[in-house]
Motif scaffolding. Sequence first.
Motif, PDB file in Angstrom:
ATOM      1  N   MET A 118     -26.238  39.281 -28.160  1.00 33.67           N
ATOM      2  CA  MET A 118     -27.172  38.621 -29.049  1.00 33.67           C
ATOM      3  C   MET A 118     -26.680  38.770 -30.479  1.00 33.67           C
ATOM      4  O   MET A 118     -26.751  39.842 -31.058  1.00 33.67           O
TER       5      MET A 118
ATOM      6  N   PRO B 112     -28.933  27.093 -30.149  1.00 32.66           N
ATOM      7  CA  PRO B 112     -29.037  28.542 -30.022  1.00 32.66           C
ATOM      8  C   PRO B 112     -28.062  29.140 -29.015  1.00 32.66           C
ATOM      9  O   PRO B 112     -27.960  30.358 -28.904  1.00 32.66           O
TER      10      PRO B 112
ATOM     11  N   LEU C 242     -29.492  31.642 -26.637  1.00 27.61           N
ATOM     12  CA  LEU C 242     -30.307  32.719 -27.210  1.00 27.61           C
ATOM     13  C   LEU C 242     -31.747  32.242 -27.368  1.00 27.61           C
ATOM     14  O   LEU C 242     -32.029  31.050 -27.409  1.00 27.61           O
ATOM     15  N   ASN C 243     -32.656  33.175 -27.488  1.00 19.68           N
ATOM     16  CA  ASN C 243     -34.083  32.881 -27.589  1.00 19.68           C
ATOM     17  C   ASN C 243     -34.388  32.222 -28.934  1.00 19.68           C
ATOM     18  O   ASN C 243     -34.315  32.866 -29.977  1.00 19.68           O
ATOM     19  N   MET C 244     -34.769  30.955 -28.909  1.00 18.61           N
ATOM     20  CA  MET C 244     -35.042  30.196 -30.137  1.00 18.61           C
ATOM     21  C   MET C 244     -36.231  30.760 -30.906  1.00 18.61           C
ATOM     22  O   MET C 244     -36.328  30.583 -32.118  1.00 18.61           O
ATOM     23  N   SER C 245     -37.134  31.463 -30.231  1.00 15.16           N
ATOM     24  CA  SER C 245     -38.297  32.025 -30.933  1.00 15.16           C
ATOM     25  C   SER C 245     -37.894  33.144 -31.891  1.00 15.16           C
ATOM     26  O   SER C 245     -38.685  33.527 -32.751  1.00 15.16           O
ATOM     27  N   LYS C 246     -36.692  33.652 -31.777  1.00 13.96           N
ATOM     28  CA  LYS C 246     -36.209  34.699 -32.680  1.00 13.96           C
ATOM     29  C   LYS C 246     -35.426  34.124 -33.865  1.00 13.96           C
ATOM     30  O   LYS C 246     -34.929  34.850 -34.704  1.00 13.96           O
TER      31      LYS C 246
ATOM     32  N   HIS D 142     -37.757  20.001 -29.125  1.00 17.23           N
ATOM     33  CA  HIS D 142     -36.895  20.684 -28.161  1.00 17.23           C
ATOM     34  C   HIS D 142     -36.545  19.744 -26.996  1.00 17.23           C
ATOM     35  O   HIS D 142     -37.110  19.868 -25.908  1.00 17.23           O
TER      36      HIS D 142
END
Length: 194
Positions: A1, A28, A31-35, A52
């Motif tokens: 990450m 991303p 990877l987690n887009m919420s981060k 999205h």
Amino acid sequence: MSASSIQAWGDGLSHGFAGQQANFLVNPNGLNMSKVTFGVEGPSRPEFIFNHPPGGAVEVSYIPTFPGLYRIHIKFFGRDIPGSPFPVNVSGDPQSQVEMVRDVIQNVRISGPAATNGKSLITNQFLLDAREAVVSGGLNAFMQGPGNVEVGFKENLDGTIHVQYKPSHSGVYKLIIKFGDIPVVGSPFVINVN
């Protein structure tokens, strides 16, 4: 990450036109887009809108209100991705910018006792709320009166700003607050300092 794994590209990361939608893409790479967080510095605070679609890359759009130089920050877990902050030159008509600023600064609110009464030799502060004004850059202030005055700003996490001043002498002062060259509603403010 790692932030270095995330890619961003598109015209909206280099240029735009005031009042018109600008677009860019973010990949991303699994990877987690919420981060991923987005921020902007510049003459206005546009909101980012995300789409999205299937395929991995996220479509991002925003509408800058005023012309000028912006910096778009894209971060993953607080670290800039490659290229961030992105300098974005937003063009537009300077005269319409002045008219828009005049309309927008009507929404600036000042509150707190130190906006009308202060004390010498200590730091006084009051609240400036420009969250509904969509203006974020070009804020400046100065005081005129019988003594020297230091004026500063402290940005709060909720988007408000504490205006701080420390007069050297008692007396009647005028506090001028402007966005760019345009005074906020009520400026100059008369402050009695004891």
